[in-house]
Design a protein around this motif. Structure first.
Motif, PDB file in Angstrom:
ATOM      1  N   UNK A  58     -47.773-101.516 -24.221  1.00 14.08           N
ATOM      2  CA  UNK A  58     -46.600-102.261 -24.677  1.00 14.08           C
ATOM      3  C   UNK A  58     -46.408-102.141 -26.181  1.00 14.08           C
ATOM      4  N   UNK A  59     -47.500-101.930 -26.931  1.00 17.05           N
ATOM      5  CA  UNK A  59     -47.409-101.848 -28.388  1.00 17.05           C
ATOM      6  C   UNK A  59     -46.780-100.525 -28.841  1.00 17.05           C
ATOM      7  N   UNK A  60     -46.559 -99.597 -27.933  1.00 18.12           N
ATOM      8  CA  UNK A  60     -45.871 -98.349 -28.261  1.00 18.12           C
ATOM      9  C   UNK A  60     -44.356 -98.500 -28.138  1.00 18.12           C
ATOM     10  N   UNK A  61     -43.910 -99.672 -27.701  1.00 21.58           N
ATOM     11  CA  UNK A  61     -42.483 -99.935 -27.546  1.00 21.58           C
ATOM     12  C   UNK A  61     -41.967-100.643 -28.799  1.00 21.58           C
ATOM     13  N   UNK A  62     -41.087-100.014 -29.567  1.00 16.34           N
ATOM     14  CA  UNK A  62     -40.577-100.618 -30.820  1.00 16.34           C
ATOM     15  C   UNK A  62     -39.903-101.972 -30.595  1.00 16.34           C
ATOM     16  N   UNK A  63     -39.200-102.118 -29.469  1.00 17.63           N
ATOM     17  CA  UNK A  63     -38.524-103.391 -29.191  1.00 17.63           C
ATOM     18  C   UNK A  63     -39.536-104.513 -28.982  1.00 17.63           C
ATOM     19  N   UNK A  64     -40.659-104.179 -28.347  1.00 17.79           N
ATOM     20  CA  UNK A  64     -41.701-105.176 -28.106  1.00 17.79           C
ATOM     21  C   UNK A  64     -42.317-105.620 -29.439  1.00 17.79           C
ATOM     22  N   UNK A  65     -42.630-104.663 -30.292  1.00 14.23           N
ATOM     23  CA  UNK A  65     -43.214-104.989 -31.589  1.00 14.23           C
ATOM     24  C   UNK A  65     -42.241-105.832 -32.408  1.00 14.23           C
ATOM     25  N   UNK A  66     -40.954-105.476 -32.343  1.00 13.05           N
ATOM     26  CA  UNK A  66     -39.947-106.229 -33.095  1.00 13.05           C
ATOM     27  C   UNK A  66     -39.860-107.669 -32.596  1.00 13.05           C
ATOM     28  N   UNK A  67     -39.955-107.847 -31.271  1.00 16.32           N
ATOM     29  CA  UNK A  67     -39.891-109.193 -30.699  1.00 16.32           C
ATOM     30  C   UNK A  67     -41.091-110.022 -31.135  1.00 16.32           C
ATOM     31  N   UNK A  68     -42.270-109.385 -31.207  1.00 22.08           N
ATOM     32  CA  UNK A  68     -43.477-110.090 -31.647  1.00 22.08           C
ATOM     33  C   UNK A  68     -43.345-110.480 -33.117  1.00 22.08           C
ATOM     34  N   UNK A  69     -42.874-109.565 -33.940  1.00 22.79           N
ATOM     35  CA  UNK A  69     -42.728-109.858 -35.371  1.00 22.79           C
ATOM     36  C   UNK A  69     -41.704-110.969 -35.599  1.00 22.79           C
ATOM     37  N   UNK A  70     -40.688-111.012 -34.763  1.00 21.40           N
ATOM     38  CA  UNK A  70     -39.630-112.015 -34.921  1.00 21.40           C
ATOM     39  C   UNK A  70     -40.137-113.435 -34.712  1.00 21.40           C
ATOM     40  N   UNK A  71     -41.264-113.588 -34.016  1.00 24.86           N
ATOM     41  CA  UNK A  71     -41.818-114.932 -33.800  1.00 24.86           C
ATOM     42  C   UNK A  71     -42.434-115.488 -35.079  1.00 24.86           C
ATOM     43  N   UNK A  72     -42.806-114.611 -36.000  1.00 26.47           N
ATOM     44  CA  UNK A  72     -43.422-115.052 -37.243  1.00 26.47           C
ATOM     45  C   UNK A  72     -44.865-115.484 -37.070  1.00 26.47           C
ATOM     46  N   UNK A  73     -45.430-115.228 -35.907  1.00 26.64           N
ATOM     47  CA  UNK A  73     -46.815-115.642 -35.635  1.00 26.64           C
ATOM     48  C   UNK A  73     -47.801-114.538 -36.010  1.00 26.64           C
ATOM     49  N   UNK A  74     -48.961-114.966 -36.477  1.00 25.46           N
ATOM     50  CA  UNK A  74     -50.003-114.010 -36.813  1.00 25.46           C
ATOM     51  C   UNK A  74     -51.129-113.985 -35.810  1.00 25.46           C
ATOM     52  N   UNK A  75     -51.092-114.913 -34.851  1.00 27.66           N
ATOM     53  CA  UNK A  75     -52.104-114.986 -33.801  1.00 27.66           C
ATOM     54  C   UNK A  75     -51.437-114.759 -32.450  1.00 27.66           C
ATOM     55  N   UNK A  76     -51.996-113.865 -31.659  1.00 30.68           N
ATOM     56  CA  UNK A  76     -51.420-113.527 -30.362  1.00 30.68           C
ATOM     57  C   UNK A  76     -52.401-113.836 -29.235  1.00 30.68           C
ATOM     58  N   UNK A  77     -51.872-114.302 -28.111  1.00 29.89           N
ATOM     59  CA  UNK A  77     -52.650-114.509 -26.897  1.00 29.89           C
ATOM     60  C   UNK A  77     -52.122-113.502 -25.880  1.00 29.89           C
ATOM     61  N   UNK A  78     -52.972-112.603 -25.443  1.00 32.43           N
ATOM     62  CA  UNK A  78     -52.521-111.488 -24.608  1.00 32.43           C
ATOM     63  C   UNK A  78     -53.253-111.455 -23.269  1.00 32.43           C
ATOM     64  N   UNK A  79     -52.493-111.229 -22.203  1.00 31.11           N
ATOM     65  CA  UNK A  79     -53.043-110.977 -20.864  1.00 31.11           C
ATOM     66  C   UNK A  79     -52.220-109.858 -20.262  1.00 31.11           C
ATOM     67  N   UNK A  80     -52.752-109.201 -19.247  1.00 31.66           N
ATOM     68  CA  UNK A  80     -52.020-108.093 -18.627  1.00 31.66           C
ATOM     69  C   UNK A  80     -52.423-107.887 -17.184  1.00 31.66           C
ATOM     70  N   UNK A  81     -51.646-107.084 -16.493  1.00 34.79           N
ATOM     71  CA  UNK A  81     -51.902-106.844 -15.071  1.00 34.79           C
ATOM     72  C   UNK A  81     -53.279-106.229 -14.850  1.00 34.79           C
ATOM     73  N   UNK A  82     -53.613-105.219 -15.646  1.00 34.19           N
ATOM     74  CA  UNK A  82     -54.916-104.561 -15.542  1.00 34.19           C
ATOM     75  C   UNK A  82     -55.682-104.784 -16.843  1.00 34.19           C
TER      76      UNK A  82
END
Length: 259
Positions: free
Chosen positions: A19-43
């Motif tokens: 997902x981090x290879x998708x520019x739109x995804x990175x832009x959406x994450x940056x737009x939150x203004x958060x520096x801490x991420x909680x990540x889970x995924x299918x696999x």
């Protein structure tokens, strides 16, 4: 997702595995203004690991929720955990995430948080029921079961006739103590606590002495309880997880269960 987080933004991928290879995804994450991420995924080894490692490399603090991510083998999970930890990702589980966000039980929405924990691990409901009963004992200045012999008051008890027309001689209703009781001999007693709401019997907690575990006492108690409620013409509301599990395997009582 949107049912619990209506503000969440959906970002479609165009074939990228990470997902981090998708520019739109990175832009959406940056737009939150958060520096801490909680990540889970299918696999775990792919959907969780790839963006977690990439986000750390881009300067984010990342927590990977392992039990909210799937895997196909124990080995895959173990080597993935070793990989993400070396990359600087912090692994954790769903309960830890909820607890860190909740911070304290001294909050107005504490009951909603308790419901969340019962969904994460259903046995937590037993702890909640025990705590609620302990609070009731403290508030009402009741004497604990271990310190007294019970002498049921049969006044106003529900009829002791079973669903099949037979007498339930062992399970009785003790309305003075708001519970159904199964005498196990001596001082031993199994009990199902309840309260009456709008004419319905709300089953809230079941107790079986540890010494009688695995002997079918709970099933005998539950059967008698459902039979007594049926005979009384009332409906049952199952707030007790044990009674809910009993009902799940005894659908013949469906006509008396009302929630």
């Amino acid at each position: 997702m949107h049912a619990n987080a209506p503000h969440a933004q959906y970002v479609a991928r165009r074939g990228e595995i990470n997902a981090w290879d998708n520019p739109d995804f990175i832009a959406a994450v940056k737009a939150t203004g958060r520096g801490t991420l909680i990540i889970a995924g299918t696999i775990t080894s792919v959907c969780m690991a790839f963006p977690s490692i990439a986000a750390v490399q881009d300067g984010y603090r990342v927590f990977a929720v392992v039990d909210a991510s799937g895997t196909y083998s124990k080995m895959a999970q173990e080597i993935t955990l070793a990989r993400v930890v070396q990359a600087g990702v912090v692994p954790m589980d769903t309960a830890a995430v909820a607890s860190e966000i909740q911070k304290t039980w001294h909050r107005d929405d504490a009951e909603k948080w308790a419901e969340i924990y019962t969904r994460i691990f259903p046995p937590y409901q037993l702890l909640i029921e025990s705590y609620a009963k302990a609070q009731q004992v403290a508030i009402e200045h009741e004497m604990p079961d271990s310190q007294r012999r019970w002498k049921p008051n049969m006044a106003g008890a529900l009829p002791a006739t079973s669903k099949g027309g037979h007498m339930t001689n062992k399970v009785i209703d003790n309305p003075a103590e708001h519970r159904f009781e199964l005498d196990l001999g001596g001082d031993a007693l199994a009990a199902a606590y309840y309260r009456i709401e709008e004419g319905r019997v709300v089953l809230i907690h079941t107790e079986v002495p540890y010494a009688f575990s695995g002997q079918g006492v709970g099933t005998r108690l539950a059967t008698g309880v459902f039979d007594l409620i049926c005979a009384s013409g009332r409906k049952a509301v199952l707030k007790c997880s044990f009674m809910a599990r009993f009902f799940a395997s005894h659908p013949e009582y469906a006509d008396i269960v009302d929630g």
